[in-house]
Design a protein around this motif. Structure first.
Motif, PDB file in Angstrom:
ATOM      1  N   HIS A  93       0.819  -1.212   0.000  1.00 15.04           N
ATOM      2  CA  HIS A  93       0.000   0.000   0.000  1.00 15.04           C
ATOM      3  C   HIS A  93       0.859   1.271   0.000  1.00 15.04           C
ATOM      4  CE1 HIS A  93      -3.592   2.359   0.673  1.00 15.04           C
ATOM      5  NE2 HIS A  93      -3.036   2.915   1.737  1.00 15.04           N
ATOM      6  N   ALA A  94       1.859   1.317   0.868  1.00 15.33           N
ATOM      7  CA  ALA A  94       2.699   2.510   0.962  1.00 15.33           C
ATOM      8  C   ALA A  94       3.433   2.786  -0.347  1.00 15.33           C
ATOM      9  CB  ALA A  94       3.696   2.363   2.112  1.00 15.33           C
ATOM     10  N   THR A  95       3.955   1.752  -0.973  1.00 13.80           N
ATOM     11  CA  THR A  95       4.669   1.934  -2.240  1.00 13.80           C
ATOM     12  C   THR A  95       3.714   2.425  -3.326  1.00 13.80           C
ATOM     13  OG1 THR A  95       6.262   0.219  -1.636  1.00 13.80           O
ATOM     14  CG2 THR A  95       6.108   0.776  -3.972  1.00 13.80           C
ATOM     15  N   LYS A  96       2.514   1.857  -3.365  1.00 13.89           N
ATOM     16  CA  LYS A  96       1.520   2.305  -4.354  1.00 13.89           C
ATOM     17  C   LYS A  96       1.167   3.777  -4.154  1.00 13.89           C
ATOM     18  CE  LYS A  96      -0.729  -2.177  -4.936  1.00 13.89           C
ATOM     19  NZ  LYS A  96      -1.951  -2.948  -4.652  1.00 13.89           N
ATOM     20  N   LEU A  97       0.940   4.185  -2.888  1.00 13.47           N
ATOM     21  CA  LEU A  97       0.613   5.592  -2.606  1.00 13.47           C
ATOM     22  C   LEU A  97       1.758   6.513  -3.005  1.00 13.47           C
ATOM     23  CD1 LEU A  97      -1.149   5.405   0.886  1.00 13.47           C
ATOM     24  CD2 LEU A  97      -2.207   5.830  -1.341  1.00 13.47           C
ATOM     25  N   PHE A  98       2.983   6.108  -2.670  1.00 12.52           N
ATOM     26  CA  PHE A  98       4.159   6.893  -3.025  1.00 12.52           C
ATOM     27  C   PHE A  98       4.262   7.065  -4.542  1.00 12.52           C
ATOM     28  CE2 PHE A  98       8.548   6.631  -4.586  1.00 12.52           C
ATOM     29  CZ  PHE A  98       9.037   7.855  -4.129  1.00 12.52           C
ATOM     30  N   LEU A  99       4.125   5.966  -5.275  1.00 12.55           N
ATOM     31  CA  LEU A  99       4.256   6.021  -6.732  1.00 12.55           C
ATOM     32  C   LEU A  99       3.143   6.859  -7.371  1.00 12.55           C
ATOM     33  CD1 LEU A  99       5.388   2.370  -7.483  1.00 12.55           C
ATOM     34  CD2 LEU A  99       6.790   4.442  -7.581  1.00 12.55           C
ATOM     35  N   GLU A 100       1.926   6.747  -6.856  1.00 17.14           N
ATOM     36  CA  GLU A 100       0.817   7.564  -7.384  1.00 17.14           C
ATOM     37  C   GLU A 100       1.102   9.053  -7.189  1.00 17.14           C
ATOM     38  OE1 GLU A 100      -2.806   6.249  -5.492  1.00 17.14           O
ATOM     39  OE2 GLU A 100      -2.623   4.236  -6.342  1.00 17.14           O
ATOM     40  N   ALA A 101       1.536   9.421  -5.985  1.00 18.81           N
ATOM     41  CA  ALA A 101       1.827  10.834  -5.705  1.00 18.81           C
ATOM     42  C   ALA A 101       3.005  11.324  -6.546  1.00 18.81           C
ATOM     43  CB  ALA A 101       2.113  11.030  -4.220  1.00 18.81           C
ATOM     44  N   ALA A 102       4.045  10.501  -6.656  1.00 16.63           N
ATOM     45  CA  ALA A 102       5.224  10.881  -7.442  1.00 16.63           C
ATOM     46  C   ALA A 102       4.869  11.025  -8.920  1.00 16.63           C
ATOM     47  CB  ALA A 102       6.332   9.848  -7.252  1.00 16.63           C
ATOM     48  N   GLU A 103       4.070  10.105  -9.439  1.00 18.26           N
ATOM     49  CA  GLU A 103       3.646  10.178 -10.843  1.00 18.26           C
ATOM     50  C   GLU A 103       2.880  11.475 -11.114  1.00 18.26           C
ATOM     51  OE1 GLU A 103       3.595   7.937 -14.012  1.00 18.26           O
ATOM     52  OE2 GLU A 103       5.456   8.111 -12.897  1.00 18.26           O
ATOM     53  N   LYS A 104       1.999  11.831 -10.212  1.00 16.93           N
ATOM     54  CA  LYS A 104       1.225  13.065 -10.375  1.00 16.93           C
ATOM     55  C   LYS A 104       2.164  14.267 -10.415  1.00 16.93           C
ATOM     56  CE  LYS A 104      -2.722  15.537  -8.503  1.00 16.93           C
ATOM     57  NZ  LYS A 104      -2.342  16.829  -8.037  1.00 16.93           N
ATOM     58  N   MET A 105       3.110  14.301  -9.491  1.00 13.91           N
ATOM     59  CA  MET A 105       4.061  15.420  -9.448  1.00 13.91           C
ATOM     60  C   MET A 105       4.929  15.457 -10.703  1.00 13.91           C
ATOM     61  SD  MET A 105       5.186  15.252  -5.458  1.00 13.91           S
ATOM     62  CE  MET A 105       6.251  16.704  -5.543  1.00 13.91           C
ATOM     63  N   LYS A 106       5.403  14.292 -11.139  1.00 12.45           N
ATOM     64  CA  LYS A 106       6.278  14.243 -12.318  1.00 12.45           C
ATOM     65  C   LYS A 106       5.520  14.556 -13.601  1.00 12.45           C
ATOM     66  CE  LYS A 106      10.116  11.599 -10.625  1.00 12.45           C
ATOM     67  NZ  LYS A 106      11.199  12.528 -10.882  1.00 12.45           N
ATOM     68  N   SER A 107       4.211  14.312 -13.628  1.00 18.61           N
ATOM     69  CA  SER A 107       3.431  14.668 -14.814  1.00 18.61           C
ATOM     70  C   SER A 107       3.304  16.184 -14.949  1.00 18.61           C
ATOM     71  CB  SER A 107       2.041  14.029 -14.768  1.00 18.61           C
ATOM     72  OG  SER A 107       1.232  14.651 -13.793  1.00 18.61           O
ATOM     73  N   GLU A 108       3.424  16.876 -13.828  1.00 21.27           N
ATOM     74  CA  GLU A 108       3.365  18.337 -13.838  1.00 21.27           C
ATOM     75  C   GLU A 108       4.729  18.951 -14.113  1.00 21.27           C
ATOM     76  OE1 GLU A 108       1.634  19.137 -10.031  1.00 21.27           O
ATOM     77  OE2 GLU A 108      -0.269  18.201 -10.575  1.00 21.27           O
ATOM     78  N   SER A 109       5.794  18.249 -13.676  1.00 21.20           N
ATOM     79  CA  SER A 109       7.159  18.712 -13.906  1.00 21.20           C
ATOM     80  C   SER A 109       8.086  17.507 -13.855  1.00 21.20           C
ATOM     81  CB  SER A 109       7.569  19.729 -12.835  1.00 21.20           C
ATOM     82  OG  SER A 109       8.953  19.998 -12.934  1.00 21.20           O
TER      83      SER A 109
END
Length: 143
Positions: A93-109
């Motif tokens: 769960h923690a890894t999935k949450l981390f990757l989702e948040a990171a993906e969102k941030m990286k899609s913006e920059s």
């Protein structure tokens, strides 16, 4: 870890059978209800690490690659992101949450600093075991 995450005694008896109950430490049939080698090809055969073990290996490889040191939280979070995106085993769960948040941030920059913003709000024990090798890498014996 053939009986990983089986905590119900009756289920454990069912999985192990009469003979397996005599020596459960040597039971060889992977029976975890949450992951299998069929579901995650190349992972979780008898004698292989559990998903938590694989995360521990990731931390140790990070420390090895960086000569046992961490220059910044960003350095580790970037490494964790790259590892997580290519990891084909069971993501917790923690890894999935981390990757989702990171993906969102990286899609913006594409060069987004995902540390510490992308960290998962998760209090499961597997989040804490990563601290031990990192902490140990900062310890030095006084001369």
């Amino acid at each position: 870890m053939p009986t990983h995450w089986i905590y119900d005694r009756e289920k454990l008896k069912e999985v192990l059978g009469k003979e397996g109950m005599k020596t459960p430490a040597f039971f060889k049939t992977p029976s975890c209800p949450f992951y299998s080698s069929k579901e995650f090809i190349g992972h979780y055969e008898h004698g292989m690490s559990s998903p938590y073990g694989e995360q521990g290996e990731m931390v140790l490889k990070f420390l090895e690659k960086n000569n046992g040191s961490i220059d910044s939280g960003r350095q580790f979070s970037d490494y964790l992101y790259e590892w997580g995106m290519s990891f084909t085993g069971r993501k917790d769960h923690a890894t999935k949450l981390f990757l989702e948040a990171a993906e969102k941030m990286k899609s913006e920059s594409a060069d987004a600093n995902i540390f510490p913003v992308a960290g998962a709000d998760d209090e499961q024990a597997n989040c804490f075991f990563k601290v031990a090798p990192i902490f140990a890498s900062t310890y030095s014996i006084p001369k």
